[in-house]
Design a protein around this motif. Structure first.
Motif, PDB file in Angstrom:
ATOM      1  N   ILE A  70       0.826  -1.202   0.000  1.00  0.00           N
ATOM      2  CA  ILE A  70       0.000   0.000   0.000  1.00  0.00           C
ATOM      3  C   ILE A  70       0.861   1.251   0.000  1.00  0.00           C
ATOM      4  CG2 ILE A  70      -0.286   0.230   2.508  1.00  0.00           C
ATOM      5  CD1 ILE A  70      -3.020   0.739  -0.162  1.00  0.00           C
ATOM      6  N   SER A  71       2.037   1.176   0.627  1.00  0.00           N
ATOM      7  CA  SER A  71       2.947   2.316   0.629  1.00  0.00           C
ATOM      8  C   SER A  71       3.408   2.642  -0.789  1.00  0.00           C
ATOM      9  CB  SER A  71       4.151   2.028   1.529  1.00  0.00           C
ATOM     10  OG  SER A  71       5.091   3.089   1.474  1.00  0.00           O
ATOM     11  N   LEU A  72       3.788   1.619  -1.543  1.00  0.00           N
ATOM     12  CA  LEU A  72       4.229   1.843  -2.922  1.00  0.00           C
ATOM     13  C   LEU A  72       3.082   2.296  -3.820  1.00  0.00           C
ATOM     14  CD1 LEU A  72       6.710  -1.153  -3.458  1.00  0.00           C
ATOM     15  CD2 LEU A  72       7.249   1.256  -3.015  1.00  0.00           C
ATOM     16  N   ALA A  73       1.891   1.745  -3.588  1.00  0.00           N
ATOM     17  CA  ALA A  73       0.727   2.174  -4.375  1.00  0.00           C
ATOM     18  C   ALA A  73       0.444   3.651  -4.133  1.00  0.00           C
ATOM     19  CB  ALA A  73      -0.494   1.328  -4.027  1.00  0.00           C
ATOM     20  N   HIS A  74       0.551   4.096  -2.884  1.00  0.00           N
ATOM     21  CA  HIS A  74       0.340   5.507  -2.567  1.00  0.00           C
ATOM     22  C   HIS A  74       1.408   6.379  -3.217  1.00  0.00           C
ATOM     23  CE1 HIS A  74      -2.211   4.756   1.309  1.00  0.00           C
ATOM     24  NE2 HIS A  74      -2.882   4.551   0.199  1.00  0.00           N
ATOM     25  N   LYS A  75       2.650   5.916  -3.216  1.00  0.00           N
ATOM     26  CA  LYS A  75       3.732   6.709  -3.806  1.00  0.00           C
ATOM     27  C   LYS A  75       3.564   6.827  -5.319  1.00  0.00           C
ATOM     28  CE  LYS A  75       7.116   5.848  -0.167  1.00  0.00           C
ATOM     29  NZ  LYS A  75       8.367   5.169   0.241  1.00  0.00           N
ATOM     30  N   LEU A  76       3.076   5.775  -5.958  1.00  0.00           N
ATOM     31  CA  LEU A  76       2.793   5.864  -7.394  1.00  0.00           C
ATOM     32  C   LEU A  76       1.696   6.890  -7.663  1.00  0.00           C
ATOM     33  CD1 LEU A  76       2.861   2.097  -8.478  1.00  0.00           C
ATOM     34  CD2 LEU A  76       4.484   3.876  -9.170  1.00  0.00           C
ATOM     35  N   ALA A  77       0.651   6.880  -6.819  1.00  0.00           N
ATOM     36  CA  ALA A  77      -0.447   7.835  -6.993  1.00  0.00           C
ATOM     37  C   ALA A  77       0.045   9.269  -6.768  1.00  0.00           C
ATOM     38  CB  ALA A  77      -1.584   7.501  -6.032  1.00  0.00           C
ATOM     39  N   ASP A 118       5.073  17.386 -16.503  1.00  0.00           N
ATOM     40  CA  ASP A 118       5.978  16.416 -17.119  1.00  0.00           C
ATOM     41  C   ASP A 118       5.168  15.499 -18.047  1.00  0.00           C
ATOM     42  OD1 ASP A 118       8.282  17.307 -15.779  1.00  0.00           O
ATOM     43  OD2 ASP A 118       7.696  16.187 -13.990  1.00  0.00           O
ATOM     44  N   ILE A 119       3.932  15.199 -17.642  1.00  0.00           N
ATOM     45  CA  ILE A 119       2.976  14.515 -18.517  1.00  0.00           C
ATOM     46  C   ILE A 119       1.740  15.420 -18.553  1.00  0.00           C
ATOM     47  CG2 ILE A 119       1.803  12.355 -19.063  1.00  0.00           C
ATOM     48  CD1 ILE A 119       3.562  10.906 -17.140  1.00  0.00           C
ATOM     49  N   PRO A 120       1.714  16.400 -19.437  1.00  0.00           N
ATOM     50  CA  PRO A 120       0.686  17.450 -19.381  1.00  0.00           C
ATOM     51  C   PRO A 120      -0.697  17.019 -19.829  1.00  0.00           C
ATOM     52  CG  PRO A 120       2.119  17.755 -21.285  1.00  0.00           C
ATOM     53  CD  PRO A 120       2.713  16.630 -20.491  1.00  0.00           C
ATOM     54  N   TYR A 121      -0.816  15.844 -20.427  1.00  0.00           N
ATOM     55  CA  TYR A 121      -2.093  15.451 -21.016  1.00  0.00           C
ATOM     56  C   TYR A 121      -2.874  14.457 -20.157  1.00  0.00           C
ATOM     57  CZ  TYR A 121       0.989  11.636 -22.449  1.00  0.00           C
ATOM     58  OH  TYR A 121       1.904  10.621 -22.452  1.00  0.00           O
ATOM     59  N   ILE A 122      -2.449  14.216 -18.919  1.00  0.00           N
ATOM     60  CA  ILE A 122      -3.192  13.297 -18.069  1.00  0.00           C
ATOM     61  C   ILE A 122      -4.129  14.083 -17.154  1.00  0.00           C
ATOM     62  CG2 ILE A 122      -1.448  11.497 -18.141  1.00  0.00           C
ATOM     63  CD1 ILE A 122      -0.497  12.386 -15.390  1.00  0.00           C
ATOM     64  N   GLY A 123      -5.164  13.389 -16.648  1.00  0.00           N
ATOM     65  CA  GLY A 123      -6.163  14.021 -15.812  1.00  0.00           C
ATOM     66  C   GLY A 123      -6.019  13.652 -14.348  1.00  0.00           C
ATOM     67  N   PRO A 124      -6.918  14.129 -13.497  1.00  0.00           N
ATOM     68  CA  PRO A 124      -6.794  13.914 -12.053  1.00  0.00           C
ATOM     69  C   PRO A 124      -7.267  12.559 -11.558  1.00  0.00           C
ATOM     70  CG  PRO A 124      -8.679  15.305 -12.531  1.00  0.00           C
ATOM     71  CD  PRO A 124      -7.989  15.078 -13.835  1.00  0.00           C
ATOM     72  N   ASP A 125      -7.971  11.797 -12.380  1.00  0.00           N
ATOM     73  CA  ASP A 125      -8.494  10.509 -11.928  1.00  0.00           C
ATOM     74  C   ASP A 125      -7.518   9.398 -12.279  1.00  0.00           C
ATOM     75  OD1 ASP A 125     -10.053   8.538 -10.908  1.00  0.00           O
ATOM     76  OD2 ASP A 125     -11.674   8.712 -12.364  1.00  0.00           O
ATOM     77  N   GLY A 126      -7.319   8.457 -11.374  1.00  0.00           N
ATOM     78  CA  GLY A 126      -6.405   7.357 -11.656  1.00  0.00           C
ATOM     79  C   GLY A 126      -6.432   6.314 -10.559  1.00  0.00           C
ATOM     80  N   GLU A 127      -5.796   5.204 -10.814  1.00  0.00           N
ATOM     81  CA  GLU A 127      -5.707   4.112  -9.854  1.00  0.00           C
ATOM     82  C   GLU A 127      -4.327   3.472  -9.938  1.00  0.00           C
ATOM     83  OE1 GLU A 127      -8.816   1.313 -10.445  1.00  0.00           O
ATOM     84  OE2 GLU A 127     -10.378   2.628  -9.636  1.00  0.00           O
ATOM     85  N   THR A 128      -3.861   2.988  -8.803  1.00  0.00           N
ATOM     86  CA  THR A 128      -2.590   2.257  -8.769  1.00  0.00           C
ATOM     87  C   THR A 128      -2.749   1.021  -7.905  1.00  0.00           C
ATOM     88  OG1 THR A 128      -1.759   3.436  -6.817  1.00  0.00           O
ATOM     89  CG2 THR A 128      -1.275   4.408  -8.969  1.00  0.00           C
ATOM     90  N   GLN A 129      -1.996   0.008  -8.229  1.00  0.00           N
ATOM     91  CA  GLN A 129      -1.990  -1.210  -7.414  1.00  0.00           C
ATOM     92  C   GLN A 129      -0.627  -1.872  -7.534  1.00  0.00           C
ATOM     93  OE1 GLN A 129      -5.429  -3.826  -7.429  1.00  0.00           O
ATOM     94  NE2 GLN A 129      -4.118  -5.629  -7.499  1.00  0.00           N
ATOM     95  N   VAL A 130      -0.117  -2.353  -6.401  1.00  0.00           N
ATOM     96  CA  VAL A 130       1.170  -3.049  -6.375  1.00  0.00           C
ATOM     97  C   VAL A 130       0.982  -4.372  -5.638  1.00  0.00           C
ATOM     98  CG1 VAL A 130       3.573  -2.983  -5.609  1.00  0.00           C
ATOM     99  CG2 VAL A 130       2.453  -0.874  -6.376  1.00  0.00           C
ATOM    100  N   THR A 131       1.339  -5.454  -6.294  1.00  0.00           N
ATOM    101  CA  THR A 131       1.256  -6.781  -5.683  1.00  0.00           C
ATOM    102  C   THR A 131       2.667  -7.293  -5.423  1.00  0.00           C
ATOM    103  OG1 THR A 131      -0.813  -7.254  -6.853  1.00  0.00           O
ATOM    104  CG2 THR A 131       0.385  -9.134  -5.945  1.00  0.00           C
ATOM    105  N   ILE A 132       2.928  -7.689  -4.181  1.00  0.00           N
ATOM    106  CA  ILE A 132       4.277  -8.085  -3.775  1.00  0.00           C
ATOM    107  C   ILE A 132       4.292  -9.536  -3.309  1.00  0.00           C
ATOM    108  CG2 ILE A 132       6.061  -7.716  -2.004  1.00  0.00           C
ATOM    109  CD1 ILE A 132       5.626  -4.781  -2.260  1.00  0.00           C
ATOM    110  N   GLU A 133       5.304 -10.248  -3.731  1.00  0.00           N
ATOM    111  CA  GLU A 133       5.504 -11.621  -3.277  1.00  0.00           C
ATOM    112  C   GLU A 133       6.354 -11.600  -2.005  1.00  0.00           C
ATOM    113  OE1 GLU A 133       7.868 -15.634  -4.775  1.00  0.00           O
ATOM    114  OE2 GLU A 133       7.113 -14.215  -6.273  1.00  0.00           O
ATOM    115  N   TYR A 134       5.883 -12.308  -0.981  1.00  0.00           N
ATOM    116  CA  TYR A 134       6.577 -12.359   0.295  1.00  0.00           C
ATOM    117  C   TYR A 134       7.202 -13.740   0.510  1.00  0.00           C
ATOM    118  CZ  TYR A 134       4.730  -7.916   2.074  1.00  0.00           C
ATOM    119  OH  TYR A 134       4.454  -6.586   2.283  1.00  0.00           O
ATOM    120  N   ASP A 135       8.275 -13.775   1.291  1.00  0.00           N
ATOM    121  CA  ASP A 135       8.908 -15.024   1.695  1.00  0.00           C
ATOM    122  C   ASP A 135       9.076 -14.989   3.213  1.00  0.00           C
ATOM    123  OD1 ASP A 135      10.235 -17.397   1.880  1.00  0.00           O
ATOM    124  OD2 ASP A 135      12.149 -16.638   1.124  1.00  0.00           O
ATOM    125  N   ASN A 136       8.245 -15.773   3.923  1.00  0.00           N
ATOM    126  CA  ASN A 136       8.276 -15.796   5.385  1.00  0.00           C
ATOM    127  C   ASN A 136       8.101 -14.403   5.987  1.00  0.00           C
ATOM    128  OD1 ASN A 136       8.650 -18.612   5.662  1.00  0.00           O
ATOM    129  ND2 ASN A 136      10.834 -18.372   5.216  1.00  0.00           N
TER     130      ASN A 136
END
Length: 270
Positions: free
Chosen positions: A120-127, A138-156
């Protein structure tokens, strides 16, 4: 809520916001000694987010309906003075009761400086990065609406690698999809995600549906708190009741740490 509590820290606020098309409905119970121009707050907030005529939502032309009453005196009776104080069990400054009931549990973790789970921390940073590159043009043609999701593989219980990254962002109608994906990659993905968690198997889904022109309330109605299952990062118990936002601190789910689950692997924001 913030507008009231900034001027009156002792205000009692429980406010709901509904957005659909160009209609905004503000309703709830607010007890305060100050006056706030709610319509101006709504329009200024929309402008701050980035909505304008180009994004199909004109803050100055939208309709705003307001239905706000004072908090019930029956509820206030239980909030203004705690039951324990009435019974003589406590004294001093611990004299405020809870204005609602709720089940709150969870804990901080040391995966990130924010004490939040890494996905969730990385998803927030992407947003946040999407918002920055839009405002900095820097990307002048994008709008204010968007979504991000990050899925992480864990080991123990330890983050091992980033498995999947999803970024979807509103854009102008004539934008080339390849250019959009390249800009998201260079301006958003590369500066944000830790390189040591990326590998040749990491999947990047950038505007995977191919088109995202209409966004915000014009494309999808919204009610404050509709996604509390996202706000709690999956949740470790069945959800019910209202959202965390729009309330003063006498509401338990607002004053306590937002609960989150210790074993959720996918962080999402949007």
């Amino acid at each position: 809520m913030i507008s009231y509590l900034t001027l009156d820290p002792h205000a009692r606020v429980s406010c709901e916001v509904v957005a659909a098309g160009e209609l905004f409905v503000i309703t709830g119970e607010i007890t305060t000694s100050v006056t706030v121009d709610i319509s101006k707050v709504v329009r200024d907030t929309l402008k701050e987010i980035g909505y304008n005529k180009i994004s199909y939502l004109d803050p100055d032309a939208c309709s705003i309906l307001i239905s706000v009453n004072e908090q019930s005196p029956d509820i206030a009776k239980g909030v203004d003075k705690a039951l324990e104080m009435k019974d003589g069990l406590i004294g001093g400054s611990l004299n405020i009761g809870a204005g609602d009931q709720g089940i709150v549990f969870g804990f901080a973790c040391n995966e990130t400086p924010e004490y939040m789970p890494l996905p969730i921390s990385l998803a927030h940073k992407l947003a946040q990065r999407l918002d920055k590159v839009r405002l900095d043009k820097d990307i002048p043609y994008i709008g204010p609406d968007g979504e991000t999701q990050v899925t992480i593989e864990y080991d123990n219980g330890v983050p091992l690698r980033i498995d999947t990254v999803i970024v979807s962002i509103q854009h102008m109608v004539d934008v080339d999809l390849r250019e959009l994906r390249e800009d998201i990659w260079h301006h958003v993905i590369v500066p944000t995600l830790p390189e040591n968690l990326l590998d040749e198997r990491t999947k990047y889904l950038l505007n995977p549906t191919g088109r995202f022109v209409l966004g915000g309330p014009v494309a999808d109605k919204g009610l404050k708190g509709r996604k509390i299952i996202v706000d709690t990062y999956g949740g470790a118990a069945h959800h019910g009741g209202g959202a965390f936002s729009g309330k003063d601190a006498t509401k338990v789910d607002r004053s306590e740490l937002s609960p989150y689950n210790w074993c959720k692997f996918s962080g999402r924001t949007g």
